[in-house]
Design a protein around this motif. Structure first.
Motif, short mmCIF file in Angstrom:
data_model
loop_
_atom_site.label_atom_id
_atom_site.label_comp_id
_atom_site.label_asym_id
_atom_site.label_seq_id
_atom_site.Cartn_x
_atom_site.Cartn_y
_atom_site.Cartn_z
N MET A 1 -19.30 12.14 25.08
CA MET A 1 -20.67 12.55 24.91
C MET A 1 -21.56 11.70 25.82
O MET A 1 -21.46 10.49 25.86
CB MET A 1 -21.09 12.40 23.44
CG MET A 1 -22.44 12.97 23.19
SD MET A 1 -22.99 13.16 21.47
CE MET A 1 -21.75 12.46 20.46
N PHE A 2 -22.43 12.36 26.56
CA PHE A 2 -23.34 11.69 27.49
C PHE A 2 -24.49 11.07 26.68
O PHE A 2 -25.07 11.72 25.82
CB PHE A 2 -23.87 12.73 28.48
CG PHE A 2 -24.64 12.13 29.62
CD1 PHE A 2 -23.99 11.47 30.65
CD2 PHE A 2 -26.01 12.24 29.67
CE1 PHE A 2 -24.69 10.92 31.70
CE2 PHE A 2 -26.72 11.70 30.72
CZ PHE A 2 -26.07 11.03 31.73
N THR A 3 -24.80 9.81 26.96
CA THR A 3 -25.85 9.11 26.21
C THR A 3 -26.82 8.41 27.16
O THR A 3 -26.53 8.25 28.34
CB THR A 3 -25.25 8.04 25.26
OG1 THR A 3 -24.55 7.07 26.06
CG2 THR A 3 -24.30 8.67 24.25
N ARG A 71 -26.16 16.97 32.63
CA ARG A 71 -24.95 16.18 32.42
C ARG A 71 -24.12 16.72 31.26
O ARG A 71 -22.91 16.53 31.22
CB ARG A 71 -25.31 14.72 32.11
CG ARG A 71 -26.12 14.05 33.19
CD ARG A 71 -25.28 13.80 34.39
NE ARG A 71 -26.04 13.04 35.37
CZ ARG A 71 -25.75 13.02 36.65
NH1 ARG A 71 -24.74 13.71 37.12
NH2 ARG A 71 -26.48 12.32 37.49
N GLU A 72 -24.80 17.34 30.29
CA GLU A 72 -24.09 17.85 29.13
C GLU A 72 -24.89 19.03 28.58
O GLU A 72 -26.12 19.01 28.59
CB GLU A 72 -23.97 16.76 28.07
CG GLU A 72 -23.16 17.17 26.86
CD GLU A 72 -23.00 16.05 25.84
OE1 GLU A 72 -22.20 16.23 24.93
OE2 GLU A 72 -23.69 15.02 25.95
N VAL A 74 -24.53 21.72 25.18
CA VAL A 74 -23.90 22.35 24.02
C VAL A 74 -24.94 23.35 23.52
O VAL A 74 -25.92 22.95 22.89
CB VAL A 74 -23.54 21.32 22.92
CG1 VAL A 74 -22.89 22.02 21.73
CG2 VAL A 74 -22.66 20.21 23.47
N GLU A 77 -27.56 23.17 20.58
CA GLU A 77 -27.42 21.87 19.93
C GLU A 77 -27.88 20.68 20.77
O GLU A 77 -28.51 19.77 20.24
CB GLU A 77 -25.95 21.61 19.56
CG GLU A 77 -25.41 22.51 18.49
CD GLU A 77 -23.95 22.20 18.18
OE1 GLU A 77 -23.48 21.07 18.44
OE2 GLU A 77 -23.27 23.12 17.69
N ARG A 78 -27.54 20.67 22.06
CA ARG A 78 -27.73 19.45 22.83
C ARG A 78 -27.80 19.76 24.32
O ARG A 78 -27.02 20.54 24.84
CB ARG A 78 -26.53 18.55 22.54
CG ARG A 78 -26.51 17.21 23.16
CD ARG A 78 -25.23 16.50 22.68
NE ARG A 78 -25.05 15.28 23.42
CZ ARG A 78 -25.60 14.12 23.11
NH1 ARG A 78 -26.33 14.00 22.06
NH2 ARG A 78 -25.38 13.06 23.85
N ALA A 80 -28.47 17.29 27.98
CA ALA A 80 -28.75 15.97 28.55
C ALA A 80 -28.83 16.10 30.06
O ALA A 80 -28.11 16.89 30.66
CB ALA A 80 -27.64 14.98 28.17
N VAL A 93 -31.75 12.78 26.74
CA VAL A 93 -30.89 13.53 25.84
C VAL A 93 -31.76 14.19 24.77
O VAL A 93 -32.61 13.54 24.16
CB VAL A 93 -29.85 12.60 25.16
CG1 VAL A 93 -29.01 13.38 24.15
CG2 VAL A 93 -28.95 11.94 26.20
N THR A 95 -31.52 16.77 21.30
CA THR A 95 -30.66 17.41 20.31
C THR A 95 -31.52 18.28 19.40
O THR A 95 -32.71 17.97 19.15
CB THR A 95 -29.86 16.40 19.47
OG1 THR A 95 -30.76 15.48 18.86
CG2 THR A 95 -28.87 15.64 20.33
#
Length: 146
Positions: A1-3, A71-72, A74, A77-78, A80, A93, A95
């Motif tokens: 998971m990208f943070t 980068r991410e 979903v 949901e998410r 980033a 990020v 969510t």
């Protein structure tokens, strides 16, 4: 998971609850080309391909020309993204969480780099204000569409 970068000198975490369906909130937030239509702080935004990890988008906010890369993703949901702008490395990020017919949107962003280290307090406040305004604009537009 990208943070986000937990070691960055500037980190802002905020959230808001929006009284609108998740599909509407997600669609508004991820239609990058349309950001200027509801977010007064974004002057221009262009997604350079499909909304997928690795795709970049260019945008202008507060006089800064930024190129960010997804980068991410979903869906629902998410999302980033991150990238450099004038010596600042930003990582953002978002969510989205459905709760009782509402959506809680969480945002967290980190900024690092020499310009940030030179003005931590000022840039931290600027980022906090920018994200507060972004969440308020997203909430207003999503609830208005109801």
């Amino acid at each position: 998971m990208f943070t986000i970068d937990e070691t960055a000198p500037v980190i802002v975490r905020l959230s808001t609850t929006i009284d609108a369906p998740l599909d509407r909130v997600w669609a508004l937030h991820t239609d990058i080309d349309a950001w200027p239509s509801w977010n007064a702080d974004v002057d221009r935004a262009t997604l350079n391909g499909p909304l997928l990890p690795g795709t970049s988008f260019t945008w202008t906010t507060h006089g800064l020309d930024i190129t960010s890369t997804v980068r991410e993703l979903v869906p629902g949901e998410r999302i980033a993204w991150g990238g450099p702008a004038n010596g600042i490395e930003g990582v953002h990020v978002w969510t989205f969480e459905r709760t009782d017919g509402q959506v809680t949107v969480h945002t967290e962003e980190s900024w690092s780099g020499a310009p940030v280290e030179a003005a931590v307090t000022e840039l931290g406040q600027a980022l906090h204000n920018s994200l507060t305004d972004w969440l308020a604009a997203l909430k207003s537009r999503a609830e208005q569409a109801a």
